[in-house]
Structures are given as C-alpha cells and as structure tokens.
Design a protein around this motif. Structure first.
Motif, PDB file in Angstrom:
ATOM      1  N   MET A  18      22.256  17.092  -7.749  1.00 57.11           N
ATOM      2  CA  MET A  18      20.717  17.839  -8.036  1.00 57.11           C
ATOM      3  C   MET A  18      21.015  19.383  -8.386  1.00 57.11           C
ATOM      4  O   MET A  18      21.957  20.282  -8.291  1.00 57.11           O
ATOM      5  CB  MET A  18      20.435  18.252  -6.712  1.00 57.11           C
ATOM      6  N   LYS A  19      20.538  19.823  -9.859  1.00 56.26           N
ATOM      7  CA  LYS A  19      21.029  20.800 -10.954  1.00 56.26           C
ATOM      8  C   LYS A  19      19.406  22.227 -10.859  1.00 56.26           C
ATOM      9  O   LYS A  19      18.472  21.350 -11.130  1.00 56.26           O
ATOM     10  CB  LYS A  19      22.264  20.601 -12.146  1.00 56.26           C
ATOM     11  N   ILE A  20      19.563  23.306 -10.462  1.00 50.58           N
ATOM     12  CA  ILE A  20      18.791  23.745 -10.220  1.00 50.58           C
ATOM     13  C   ILE A  20      18.257  25.284 -11.392  1.00 50.58           C
ATOM     14  O   ILE A  20      19.576  25.649 -11.427  1.00 50.58           O
ATOM     15  CB  ILE A  20      17.748  24.362  -8.801  1.00 50.58           C
ATOM     16  N   GLU A  21      17.800  25.260 -12.377  1.00 46.30           N
ATOM     17  CA  GLU A  21      17.721  26.832 -12.719  1.00 46.30           C
ATOM     18  C   GLU A  21      16.416  27.598 -12.821  1.00 46.30           C
ATOM     19  O   GLU A  21      15.375  26.396 -12.483  1.00 46.30           O
ATOM     20  CB  GLU A  21      18.324  26.195 -14.369  1.00 46.30           C
ATOM     21  N   ARG A  22      16.163  28.662 -13.293  1.00 38.84           N
ATOM     22  CA  ARG A  22      15.131  29.310 -12.966  1.00 38.84           C
ATOM     23  C   ARG A  22      14.506  29.148 -14.313  1.00 38.84           C
ATOM     24  O   ARG A  22      15.395  29.389 -15.885  1.00 38.84           O
ATOM     25  CB  ARG A  22      15.127  30.724 -12.836  1.00 38.84           C
ATOM     26  N   ILE A  59      14.542  20.974 -11.874  1.00 37.21           N
ATOM     27  CA  ILE A  59      15.154  20.413 -11.415  1.00 37.21           C
ATOM     28  C   ILE A  59      15.894  19.237 -11.619  1.00 37.21           C
ATOM     29  O   ILE A  59      14.911  18.838 -12.469  1.00 37.21           O
ATOM     30  CB  ILE A  59      14.888  20.240  -9.840  1.00 37.21           C
ATOM     31  N   PHE A  60      16.768  19.324 -12.160  1.00 36.96           N
ATOM     32  CA  PHE A  60      17.650  18.044 -12.871  1.00 36.96           C
ATOM     33  C   PHE A  60      17.784  17.132 -12.066  1.00 36.96           C
ATOM     34  O   PHE A  60      18.465  16.890 -11.361  1.00 36.96           O
ATOM     35  CB  PHE A  60      18.481  18.237 -13.957  1.00 36.96           C
ATOM     36  N   LEU A  61      17.647  15.882 -11.420  1.00 32.08           N
ATOM     37  CA  LEU A  61      18.105  15.057 -10.708  1.00 32.08           C
ATOM     38  C   LEU A  61      18.725  13.970 -11.388  1.00 32.08           C
ATOM     39  O   LEU A  61      17.816  13.353 -11.946  1.00 32.08           O
ATOM     40  CB  LEU A  61      16.589  14.323  -9.578  1.00 32.08           C
ATOM     41  N   THR A  62      19.751  12.931 -10.808  1.00 26.95           N
ATOM     42  CA  THR A  62      20.376  12.476 -11.552  1.00 26.95           C
ATOM     43  C   THR A  62      19.255  10.696 -10.857  1.00 26.95           C
ATOM     44  O   THR A  62      19.311  11.037  -9.624  1.00 26.95           O
ATOM     45  CB  THR A  62      21.717  11.826 -11.257  1.00 26.95           C
ATOM     46  N   PHE A  63      19.961   9.749 -11.613  1.00 25.26           N
ATOM     47  CA  PHE A  63      19.773   8.290 -10.206  1.00 25.26           C
ATOM     48  C   PHE A  63      20.525   8.396  -9.181  1.00 25.26           C
ATOM     49  O   PHE A  63      20.595   7.634  -8.424  1.00 25.26           O
ATOM     50  CB  PHE A  63      19.590   7.680 -11.282  1.00 25.26           C
ATOM     51  N   ASP A  64      21.556   9.126  -8.665  1.00 24.58           N
ATOM     52  CA  ASP A  64      22.863   8.804  -7.540  1.00 24.58           C
ATOM     53  C   ASP A  64      21.984   9.769  -6.773  1.00 24.58           C
ATOM     54  O   ASP A  64      21.880   9.493  -5.700  1.00 24.58           O
ATOM     55  CB  ASP A  64      23.613   9.895  -8.753  1.00 24.58           C
ATOM     56  N   ASP A  65      21.061  10.875  -7.624  1.00 20.97           N
ATOM     57  CA  ASP A  65      20.616  11.753  -6.986  1.00 20.97           C
ATOM     58  C   ASP A  65      19.110  11.006  -5.610  1.00 20.97           C
ATOM     59  O   ASP A  65      19.375  11.467  -4.426  1.00 20.97           O
ATOM     60  CB  ASP A  65      20.249  13.112  -7.311  1.00 20.97           C
ATOM     61  N   SER A 109      19.249   7.671  -5.460  1.00 22.49           N
ATOM     62  CA  SER A 109      19.372   6.380  -5.022  1.00 22.49           C
ATOM     63  C   SER A 109      20.299   6.662  -3.207  1.00 22.49           C
ATOM     64  O   SER A 109      20.000   6.283  -2.601  1.00 22.49           O
ATOM     65  CB  SER A 109      20.461   5.487  -5.789  1.00 22.49           C
ATOM     66  N   GLU A 110      21.622   8.197  -3.468  1.00 26.86           N
ATOM     67  CA  GLU A 110      21.449   8.085  -2.744  1.00 26.86           C
ATOM     68  C   GLU A 110      20.947   8.686  -0.996  1.00 26.86           C
ATOM     69  O   GLU A 110      21.384   8.602  -0.008  1.00 26.86           O
ATOM     70  CB  GLU A 110      22.480   9.652  -2.771  1.00 26.86           C
ATOM     71  N   ARG A 111      19.570   9.078  -1.541  1.00 23.83           N
ATOM     72  CA  ARG A 111      18.644   8.961  -0.488  1.00 23.83           C
ATOM     73  C   ARG A 111      17.653   7.809  -0.064  1.00 23.83           C
ATOM     74  O   ARG A 111      16.361   7.703   0.415  1.00 23.83           O
ATOM     75  CB  ARG A 111      17.437  10.160  -0.938  1.00 23.83           C
ATOM     76  N   GLY A 112      17.815   6.562  -1.111  1.00 26.15           N
ATOM     77  CA  GLY A 112      17.235   5.840  -0.935  1.00 26.15           C
ATOM     78  C   GLY A 112      15.886   6.034  -1.251  1.00 26.15           C
ATOM     79  O   GLY A 112      15.059   5.135  -1.126  1.00 26.15           O
ATOM     80  N   ILE A 113      15.574   6.366  -2.804  1.00 25.47           N
ATOM     81  CA  ILE A 113      14.908   6.986  -3.721  1.00 25.47           C
ATOM     82  C   ILE A 113      14.718   6.328  -4.567  1.00 25.47           C
ATOM     83  O   ILE A 113      15.610   6.680  -5.702  1.00 25.47           O
ATOM     84  CB  ILE A 113      14.200   7.598  -4.001  1.00 25.47           C
ATOM     85  N   GLN A 114      13.809   5.260  -4.732  1.00 21.53           N
ATOM     86  CA  GLN A 114      13.474   4.117  -6.295  1.00 21.53           C
ATOM     87  C   GLN A 114      12.867   5.705  -7.425  1.00 21.53           C
ATOM     88  O   GLN A 114      12.192   6.880  -6.788  1.00 21.53           O
ATOM     89  CB  GLN A 114      12.455   3.220  -6.365  1.00 21.53           C
TER      90      GLN A 114
END
Length: 204
Positions: free
Chosen positions: A1-5, A13-19, A21-26
C-alpha cells in the motif's frame, strides 16, 4: 500500500492486488458494504494519518480506479465538516470519526505509468522494446513523463511482464486520457517505446 498527498485535502492510495488478496478482498468487493472493506479503509486512513498527517474526519469523497493487471488507485478527498448536520446533538455527542463516504468506482482499461526522470524512462523503454511492446503514447504532465498504453495493443500473454517492468521503473498513475489530452503535452503520439529506443541510448 502506497500513499501520497495530492493537496491539503486530497490523497492518493495505490493498492496492489496482493494488498487486496492478503485481506481476503476481491476487486469487485471494493464497492460493497462489507466489514473487511471498512477495515481496509480504516487501515488506509490510519496509515494516511501516520505518514502524512491526513485527518479523515468529516465527509469524504472516495474514487476507486481499477487498473488492469496492476491493482487499484483510491483517491480520497476531504470535504468540509458540516456541524449543522449534527446540530441536534450536544457537543459531547458528536461522533468522533465520521466517514461519510461517497464512493464512485471507475474501471480503467488503460495502463498509465509516471516517470519523474526521463533517463529512467529510457531504461524502461530499452527493457520493454523488442520483446514486450513498442507501443505507447508519451505525455508530459505535472513535471512528469506519463506513459499511456492501451492493453489491446499488447499481446495479453505479455501483460504481466509489461506491468512488472513498468512497476520497477515507474509509478502507477490514475490519470485519464481526457485529463492528459486537455492538460498535458503530447510528446510522442504513438509507438513511444520504439521512438525512445531509436533516439535515446541507455546509460551505462
């Protein structure tokens, strides 16, 4: 997870698909009222506060951009806190955290990466060219070089390799073609990868 102002009231906020899937979210869960999505949002806002001092109380506009083969970009814009909305409550009864989220979701069919340094883009172009893709349109926008690629012009089997190279050298961006056309400057209208490789040498 990467956050920039992006501004005093806006973050990306940039979320990868790994971010996810790690949380069980499709990917399609992102616009559903699910506890795990709320947990993810709370985690994002906590990280935004810790890293950037971004206070997420009050009404928030949340834009979710789904990017092909990359992940998701979430734009969070903080609105003005409307105390009159809670005028019937006493001061002690005001909610501590008010996430009045207005969520919109957009599916992007394009691949957009930003490069702060042209030399880095040259390096990426030489890695991509020849065996992955020669395509792309290049813009200059907000002091960055923006490479815009239509996945339809890339062999689907090579998309993972394309994303891997772009992610190594650049940053995923959520700019739309309309924004780039209107506010950016077109540097190379087509076959940007091939053009860069032809005219610029890699640094040793």
């Amino acid at each position: 997870m990467k956050i920039e102002r992006l501004s005093s009231d806006k973050i990306r906020i940039f979320l990868t698909f790994d971010d996810l899937s790690e949380r069980g979210i499709q990917k399609e869960d992102m616009w559903k009222e699910l506890p795990k999505v709320h947990e993810l949002f709370t985690e994002m806002m906590d990280q935004a506060y810790n890293e950037l001092g971004f206070d997420a109380t009050g009404p928030l506009a949340v834009e979710v951009f789904a990017l092909p083969a990359q992940g998701m970009v979430v734009i969070v814009t903080r609105g003005k806190y409307d105390y009159q909305h809670y005028s019937h409550l006493g001061e002690d009864e005001l909610p501590e955290e008010v996430y009045e989220m207005e969520v919109t979701l957009e599916q992007s069919d394009t691949i957009v990466y930003a490069f702060g340094d042209f030399e880095v883009l040259i390096e990426a172009a030489h890695v991509l060219g020849g065996h992955i893709t020669e395509e792309g349109r290049l813009y200059h926008y907000r002091d960055k070089w923006i490479l815009f690629i239509d996945p339809d012009n890339v062999d689907s089997g090579k998309l993972p390799s394309l994303i891997a190279v772009l992610a190594e050298f650049g940053e995923a961006a959520s700019y739309t073609e309309a924004v780039l056309e209107e506010y950016g400057k077109v540097v190379m209208p087509e076959k940007a990868i091939a053009t860069i490789r032809e005219h610029f040498k890699r640094q040793d």
